[in-house]
Design a protein around this motif. Structure first.
Motif, PDB file in Angstrom:
ATOM      1  N   GLU A  35       0.806  -1.225   0.000  1.00  0.00           N
ATOM      2  CA  GLU A  35       0.000   0.000   0.000  1.00  0.00           C
ATOM      3  C   GLU A  35       0.835   1.269   0.000  1.00  0.00           C
ATOM      4  N   THR A  36       2.031   1.203   0.630  1.00  0.00           N
ATOM      5  CA  THR A  36       2.853   2.402   0.793  1.00  0.00           C
ATOM      6  C   THR A  36       4.267   2.145   0.310  1.00  0.00           C
ATOM      7  N   LEU A  37       4.769   3.037  -0.513  1.00  0.00           N
ATOM      8  CA  LEU A  37       6.190   3.033  -0.851  1.00  0.00           C
ATOM      9  C   LEU A  37       6.800   4.288  -0.261  1.00  0.00           C
ATOM     10  N   TRP A  38       7.796   4.079   0.600  1.00  0.00           N
ATOM     11  CA  TRP A  38       8.489   5.182   1.257  1.00  0.00           C
ATOM     12  C   TRP A  38       9.757   5.545   0.497  1.00  0.00           C
ATOM     13  N   PHE A  39      10.089   6.817   0.538  1.00  0.00           N
ATOM     14  CA  PHE A  39      11.374   7.297   0.056  1.00  0.00           C
ATOM     15  C   PHE A  39      12.059   8.024   1.198  1.00  0.00           C
ATOM     16  N   ASN A  40      13.280   7.575   1.525  1.00  0.00           N
ATOM     17  CA  ASN A  40      14.079   8.337   2.477  1.00  0.00           C
ATOM     18  C   ASN A  40      14.785   9.428   1.698  1.00  0.00           C
ATOM     19  N   THR A  41      14.523  10.675   2.058  1.00  0.00           N
ATOM     20  CA  THR A  41      15.043  11.802   1.284  1.00  0.00           C
ATOM     21  C   THR A  41      16.492  12.121   1.612  1.00  0.00           C
ATOM     22  N   MET A 253       1.486  -6.667   9.695  1.00  0.00           N
ATOM     23  CA  MET A 253       2.797  -6.085   9.942  1.00  0.00           C
ATOM     24  C   MET A 253       3.136  -5.053   8.868  1.00  0.00           C
ATOM     25  N   MET A 254       3.973  -4.091   9.235  1.00  0.00           N
ATOM     26  CA  MET A 254       4.314  -3.011   8.325  1.00  0.00           C
ATOM     27  C   MET A 254       4.981  -3.535   7.052  1.00  0.00           C
ATOM     28  N   CYS A 255       5.795  -4.585   7.183  1.00  0.00           N
ATOM     29  CA  CYS A 255       6.509  -5.088   6.005  1.00  0.00           C
ATOM     30  C   CYS A 255       5.622  -5.921   5.091  1.00  0.00           C
ATOM     31  N   ALA A 256       4.366  -6.144   5.478  1.00  0.00           N
ATOM     32  CA  ALA A 256       3.411  -6.789   4.574  1.00  0.00           C
ATOM     33  C   ALA A 256       2.820  -5.791   3.592  1.00  0.00           C
ATOM     34  N   SER A 257       2.956  -4.488   3.914  1.00  0.00           N
ATOM     35  CA  SER A 257       2.279  -3.485   3.100  1.00  0.00           C
ATOM     36  C   SER A 257       3.180  -2.343   2.637  1.00  0.00           C
ATOM     37  N   SER A 258       4.479  -2.375   2.987  1.00  0.00           N
ATOM     38  CA  SER A 258       5.320  -1.246   2.599  1.00  0.00           C
ATOM     39  C   SER A 258       6.758  -1.669   2.354  1.00  0.00           C
ATOM     40  N   ARG A 259       7.468  -0.819   1.615  1.00  0.00           N
ATOM     41  CA  ARG A 259       8.903  -0.908   1.412  1.00  0.00           C
ATOM     42  C   ARG A 259       9.461   0.514   1.430  1.00  0.00           C
ATOM     43  N   MET A 260      10.787   0.660   1.590  1.00  0.00           N
ATOM     44  CA  MET A 260      11.399   1.983   1.574  1.00  0.00           C
ATOM     45  C   MET A 260      12.600   2.022   0.637  1.00  0.00           C
ATOM     46  N   VAL A 261      12.674   3.088  -0.141  1.00  0.00           N
ATOM     47  CA  VAL A 261      13.790   3.315  -1.058  1.00  0.00           C
ATOM     48  C   VAL A 261      14.760   4.289  -0.408  1.00  0.00           C
ATOM     49  N   ILE A 262      16.055   3.946  -0.440  1.00  0.00           N
ATOM     50  CA  ILE A 262      17.104   4.801   0.107  1.00  0.00           C
ATOM     51  C   ILE A 262      18.225   4.927  -0.912  1.00  0.00           C
ATOM     52  N   LYS A 263      19.107   5.887  -0.676  1.00  0.00           N
ATOM     53  CA  LYS A 263      20.333   5.960  -1.469  1.00  0.00           C
ATOM     54  C   LYS A 263      21.499   6.147  -0.517  1.00  0.00           C
ATOM     55  N   ARG A 264      22.367   5.143  -0.469  1.00  0.00           N
ATOM     56  CA  ARG A 264      23.514   5.187   0.436  1.00  0.00           C
ATOM     57  C   ARG A 264      24.619   6.072  -0.136  1.00  0.00           C
ATOM     58  N   LYS A 265      25.357   6.695   0.751  1.00  0.00           N
ATOM     59  CA  LYS A 265      26.489   7.516   0.330  1.00  0.00           C
ATOM     60  C   LYS A 265      27.478   6.665  -0.460  1.00  0.00           C
ATOM     61  N   GLY A 266      27.846   7.127  -1.646  1.00  0.00           N
ATOM     62  CA  GLY A 266      28.798   6.413  -2.491  1.00  0.00           C
ATOM     63  C   GLY A 266      28.169   5.409  -3.434  1.00  0.00           C
ATOM     64  N   ALA A 267      26.862   5.121  -3.270  1.00  0.00           N
ATOM     65  CA  ALA A 267      26.198   4.149  -4.140  1.00  0.00           C
ATOM     66  C   ALA A 267      25.816   4.795  -5.465  1.00  0.00           C
ATOM     67  N   GLU A 268      25.892   4.021  -6.530  1.00  0.00           N
ATOM     68  CA  GLU A 268      25.500   4.534  -7.846  1.00  0.00           C
ATOM     69  C   GLU A 268      23.995   4.654  -7.973  1.00  0.00           C
ATOM     70  N   ARG A 269      23.269   3.738  -7.344  1.00  0.00           N
ATOM     71  CA  ARG A 269      21.814   3.700  -7.494  1.00  0.00           C
ATOM     72  C   ARG A 269      21.149   3.493  -6.142  1.00  0.00           C
ATOM     73  N   PRO A 270      19.892   3.858  -6.017  1.00  0.00           N
ATOM     74  CA  PRO A 270      19.160   3.591  -4.775  1.00  0.00           C
ATOM     75  C   PRO A 270      18.942   2.099  -4.568  1.00  0.00           C
ATOM     76  N   ALA A 271      18.506   1.761  -3.369  1.00  0.00           N
ATOM     77  CA  ALA A 271      18.177   0.386  -3.019  1.00  0.00           C
ATOM     78  C   ALA A 271      16.845   0.376  -2.279  1.00  0.00           C
ATOM     79  N   VAL A 272      16.236  -0.816  -2.221  1.00  0.00           N
ATOM     80  CA  VAL A 272      14.944  -0.967  -1.562  1.00  0.00           C
ATOM     81  C   VAL A 272      15.136  -1.764  -0.272  1.00  0.00           C
ATOM     82  N   LEU A 273      14.575  -1.245   0.814  1.00  0.00           N
ATOM     83  CA  LEU A 273      14.645  -1.901   2.113  1.00  0.00           C
ATOM     84  C   LEU A 273      13.298  -2.510   2.481  1.00  0.00           C
ATOM     85  N   ALA A 274      13.369  -3.534   3.324  1.00  0.00           N
ATOM     86  CA  ALA A 274      12.146  -4.167   3.809  1.00  0.00           C
ATOM     87  C   ALA A 274      11.390  -3.281   4.782  1.00  0.00           C
ATOM     88  N   CYS A 275      12.125  -2.399   5.477  1.00  0.00           N
ATOM     89  CA  CYS A 275      11.526  -1.699   6.611  1.00  0.00           C
ATOM     90  C   CYS A 275      12.081  -0.290   6.731  1.00  0.00           C
TER      91      CYS A 275
END
Length: 317
Positions: A35-41, A253-275
């Motif tokens: 239901e929800t896709l999060w982005f860590n800004t 549970m929250m991980c049944a309905s959501s994921r979060m996208v982040i971008k780590r320092k030094g990474a070329e592309r973002p990644a998706v987290l379970a929580c």
């Protein structure tokens, strides 16, 4: 990496993603209803709280600013994967530190999603460019946009105990601006001071009434009270048997309905987290795509037990 306090409190636990310390099958959660896709800004923030789960601060750039084009790419993936997403969430750090915050929000709103922004409503949000951008979004998509403000306690001195002297007053200025311009608001509070749920909601209700905030203190989606995530406290591991014992469903549970996208320092592309709560735990990084993020999540962290299964909390609106 788990810190020393966590290791001491939960020695021998949370070591194997499939099996608990006493040999039972560890509980897992399927992505049954995204239901929800999060982005860590980004983890940069204008303040440094005493107990920030993500260690945000004016100097922490472990998670760097995500860009609007990267957000759009994941919005494309939602459509490609046919995820039934209702809501796009933005969290930080302080989202309004990211210079592309307005553009990212518009990208989600123009595709028809509801948008939830978690903010402290302080100086970054109150910069002229951000206020002007928000007013445009409110004009075009007002019914779809909600800002959830961090008010750790309705008493200024307790809020400031967590966020620094004068923080409550600055947040109040931002909330009054949002109120005066018709924005939908929600509140995120904490239960760390030991108030009962009823007392907390009564206190927030009086705060809302005093300032004319149209927020329902009894609605857990509008007044969200988070349990404290103290990793030094021993918690039980969650086994498959726990669902029946606790009368809980993995679908809740929250991980049944959501994921979060982040971008780590030094990474070329973002990644998706379970929580959203575990940005620094590599075992909860699922890959770079939403397709990879459709895998089951094994509840192999103290937060899984204390915050979600036992605490019943959720970050979503």
């Amino acid at each position: 990496m788990k810190d020393n306090a966590t290791q001491a409190a939960n020695i021998g636990k949370f070591q194997n993603s499939l099996v608990t310390a006493d040999g039972q099958t560890r509980a897992s959660v399927a992505l049954s209803n995204p239901e929800t896709l999060w982005f860590n800004t980004g983890t940069l923030c204008n303040i440094e709280c005493v107990n920030c789960y993500i260690a945000s601060s004016p100097t922490n750039d472990a998670l760097v600013y995500i860009a609007a084009d990267e957000v759009r790419a994941y919005l494309d993936q939602i459509e490609e994967r046919q995820w039934p997403i209702r809501e796009i969430g933005f969290t930080g750090g302080e989202p309004f530190m990211n210079p592309e915050m307005i553009e990212m929000t518009r990208a989600a709103l123009e595709r028809g999603y509801e948008v939830l922004i978690l903010t402290n409503a302080m100086q970054p949000m109150m910069r002229r460019t951000m206020r002007e951008g928000l007013l445009e979004l409110q004009r075009d998509y007002g019914g779809k946009l909600t800002l959830r403000i961090s008010v750790d306690h309705y008493r200024p001195e307790l809020h400031d105990e967590e966020r620094g002297k004068g923080s409550f007053a600055k947040t109040l200025i931002g909330m009054e601006w949002l109120r005066d311009n018709g924005f939908k608001m929600a509140i995120a509070g904490r239960t760390v001071w030991g108030d009962s749920d009823a007392d907390s909601r009564a206190g927030y209700g009086a705060f809302y009434a005093e300032h004319g905030f149209d927020i329902d203190p009894q609605d857990p989606g509008q007044t969200v009270l988070f349990p404290e995530m103290d990793e030094s406290i021993e918690v039980p591991e969650i086994t498959t048997a726990c669902w029946g014992i606790l009368d809980k469903s993995p679908d809740a549970m929250m991980c049944a309905s959501s994921r979060m996208v982040i971008k780590r320092k030094g990474a070329e592309r973002p990644a998706v987290l379970a929580c959203t709560l575990l940005p620094y735990s590599p075992e909860f990084e699922m890959g770079e795509t939403l397709a990879e993020a459709e895998a089951d999540v094994h509840l192999n962290h103290p937060h899984c037990a204390k915050f979600c299964v036992l605490g019943g909390a959720s970050c979503s609106g």
